[in-house]
Structures are given as structure tokens and as C-alpha cells.
Scaffold this motif. Structure first.
Motif, PDB file in Angstrom:
ATOM      1  N   ILE A  44       0.356 -14.685  -2.170  1.00 45.44           N
ATOM      2  CA  ILE A  44       1.518 -14.043  -1.055  1.00 45.44           C
ATOM      3  C   ILE A  44       1.082 -12.723  -0.601  1.00 45.44           C
ATOM      4  O   ILE A  44       1.282 -11.194  -1.398  1.00 45.44           O
ATOM      5  N   PRO A  45       0.706 -12.642   0.603  1.00 44.52           N
ATOM      6  CA  PRO A  45       1.001 -11.894   1.080  1.00 44.52           C
ATOM      7  C   PRO A  45       1.612 -10.503   1.464  1.00 44.52           C
ATOM      8  O   PRO A  45       3.044 -10.955   1.316  1.00 44.52           O
ATOM      9  N   ASN A  46       2.234  -9.246   1.726  1.00 46.35           N
ATOM     10  CA  ASN A  46       2.758  -7.983   1.889  1.00 46.35           C
ATOM     11  C   ASN A  46       2.569  -7.784   3.066  1.00 46.35           C
ATOM     12  O   ASN A  46       1.358  -8.106   3.799  1.00 46.35           O
ATOM     13  N   VAL A  47       3.878  -7.661   4.096  1.00 51.14           N
ATOM     14  CA  VAL A  47       3.713  -7.215   5.502  1.00 51.14           C
ATOM     15  C   VAL A  47       3.737  -5.565   5.935  1.00 51.14           C
ATOM     16  O   VAL A  47       2.491  -5.827   7.178  1.00 51.14           O
ATOM     17  N   GLY A  48       3.058  -4.705   4.777  1.00 58.10           N
ATOM     18  CA  GLY A  48       2.838  -3.910   4.876  1.00 58.10           C
ATOM     19  C   GLY A  48       1.141  -3.382   5.067  1.00 58.10           C
ATOM     20  O   GLY A  48       0.448  -4.508   4.345  1.00 58.10           O
TER      21      GLY A  48
ATOM     22  N   ASN B 131      -1.576   8.130   2.213  1.00 58.79           N
ATOM     23  CA  ASN B 131      -1.134   7.367   1.866  1.00 58.79           C
ATOM     24  C   ASN B 131      -0.574   6.921   0.887  1.00 58.79           C
ATOM     25  O   ASN B 131      -1.385   6.808   0.080  1.00 58.79           O
ATOM     26  N   THR B 132       1.347   6.607   0.858  1.00 56.02           N
ATOM     27  CA  THR B 132       1.718   6.984  -0.325  1.00 56.02           C
ATOM     28  C   THR B 132       3.051   5.543  -0.088  1.00 56.02           C
ATOM     29  O   THR B 132       3.506   5.918   0.744  1.00 56.02           O
ATOM     30  N   ALA B 133       2.262   4.649  -0.475  1.00 57.29           N
ATOM     31  CA  ALA B 133       3.508   3.266  -0.049  1.00 57.29           C
ATOM     32  C   ALA B 133       3.677   2.781  -1.298  1.00 57.29           C
ATOM     33  O   ALA B 133       3.619   2.572  -2.393  1.00 57.29           O
ATOM     34  N   ARG B 134       5.608   1.783  -0.957  1.00 56.12           N
ATOM     35  CA  ARG B 134       6.147   1.434  -1.395  1.00 56.12           C
ATOM     36  C   ARG B 134       5.700   0.405  -1.090  1.00 56.12           C
ATOM     37  O   ARG B 134       5.675  -0.285  -0.505  1.00 56.12           O
ATOM     38  N   VAL B 135       5.283  -0.940  -2.695  1.00 51.89           N
ATOM     39  CA  VAL B 135       4.976  -2.280  -2.392  1.00 51.89           C
ATOM     40  C   VAL B 135       5.768  -2.950  -3.143  1.00 51.89           C
ATOM     41  O   VAL B 135       5.308  -3.116  -4.554  1.00 51.89           O
TER      42      VAL B 135
ATOM     43  N   ALA C  49      -2.124  -5.425   0.853  1.00 50.29           N
ATOM     44  CA  ALA C  49      -1.593  -6.103  -0.427  1.00 50.29           C
ATOM     45  C   ALA C  49      -1.267  -7.735  -0.295  1.00 50.29           C
ATOM     46  O   ALA C  49      -0.460  -7.675   0.401  1.00 50.29           O
ATOM     47  N   LEU C  50      -1.947  -8.243  -1.057  1.00 50.00           N
ATOM     48  CA  LEU C  50      -1.773  -9.622  -2.295  1.00 50.00           C
ATOM     49  C   LEU C  50      -0.720  -9.429  -3.486  1.00 50.00           C
ATOM     50  O   LEU C  50      -1.529  -9.062  -3.904  1.00 50.00           O
TER      51      LEU C  50
END
Length: 150
Positions: free
Chosen positions: A62-66, A72-76, A48-49
Motif C-alpha cells: 500500500i503506497p503512501n502519498v509522501g 527531513n523528518t516526516a510522520r508517515v 514509503a510502502l
């Protein structure tokens, strides 16, 4: 003087990134945002950016570290950077620092997901912004905020 506002966005269609446009007459200082990405069973990694633009061109990513694989279900999350906040990621949660961002009317903020599958779903997108009303005679609130060094 601005007013803090929590803005909840409608979920985009499956397989699509989310975005928001600053309405006319105001500027947004983005303080934090959170979102959720549910990935389909299709193999592959998703990255995700956070992207910002002027309505025609992207001027910052801006990149995200994940990064997340299938099923999968993830919070960004992004939040204003301070000493106690560091890039971090777990299998279901990622947070990245957010620089000071002042978005002018018509500018956009959204996601750009590398590897996004047609079955992936962004949801629960919430922005925390400081909203400042522009004066009728204001032409550009950003003038004078930053000037290059000689």
C-alpha cells in the motif's frame, strides 16, 4: 469480540525498515498506524510502502502519498478509509487510507522504503489493532469472510 490494543514497536537499526509479526493464537484487524522517518543528508527521494505478508511472501503493498528527500523528518500515517479521509501530504506529514485488514497468526506488516539510505531511521512506530483471540478449535477465522462473486 476483540479488544483494541496500541502496539509500540522497537526502532529498527538505521537503514532498515520496520516490521511486526502477528503472534500465535490471535488475529489483528489493523485500524491505524503511525511512524516517523528521519532521512540522512544523503541526496535522493524516499518513498514509503506498507507491506503485508504471510511470513514467506508479500501479498499486498500500500503506497503512501509522501516522498521525502535528504535531511527531513516526516510522520508517515495510515488510517481506515472513510469519507472524510483523503490522501494528503505536507513536507513533514503524510496520511493514506488503510483498507480493512485482518492479519492471521504469523502474518507480517511493515515498511518497504524505496531509496532508503543507510543513515535513514524509522522510529515511533505505533499500531492500533483490534485483537481477537482464536478459539482452541478454530482453524481459520478468515473462512467465510469473503467469497468471490459467481
Amino acid at each position: 469480540m476483540g479488544k483494541q490494543l496500541v502496539i509500540s514497536l522497537a526502532n529498527p537499526a538505521a537503514g532498515a525498515d520496520w516490521s511486526a509479526t502477528v503472534p500465535p493464537g490471535v488475529v489483528w484487524d489493523v485500524l491505524a498506524l503511525t511512524s516517523q522517518l528521519a532521512t540522512s543528508p544523503t541526496a535522493g527521494q524516499r518513498y514509503a510502502l506498507l507491506v503485508l505478508g504471510d511470513g514467506a511472501s508479500t501479498f499486498l503493498q500500500i503506497p503512501n502519498v509522501g516522498n521525502w528527500g535528504a535531511s527531513n523528518t516526516a510522520r508517515v500515517n495510515y488510517a481506515r478509509n472513510h469519507d472524510s479521509l483523503h490522501d494528503s501530504a505536507t513536507p513533514d506529514h503524510a496520511i493514506a487510507p488503510l483498507p480493512s485488514l485482518r492479519l492471521m497468526p504469523g502474518w507480517t506488516i511493515g515498511s518497504l522504503t524505496t531509496g532508503l539510505d543507510a543513515g535513514d531511521q524509522w522510529s515511533h512506530v505505533v499500531l492500533l489493532v483490534l485483537v481477537t483471540q482464536l478459539d482452541d478449535d478454530a482453524t481459520d477465522l478468515a473462512v467465510g469472510l469473503w467469497e468471490p462473486e459467481p
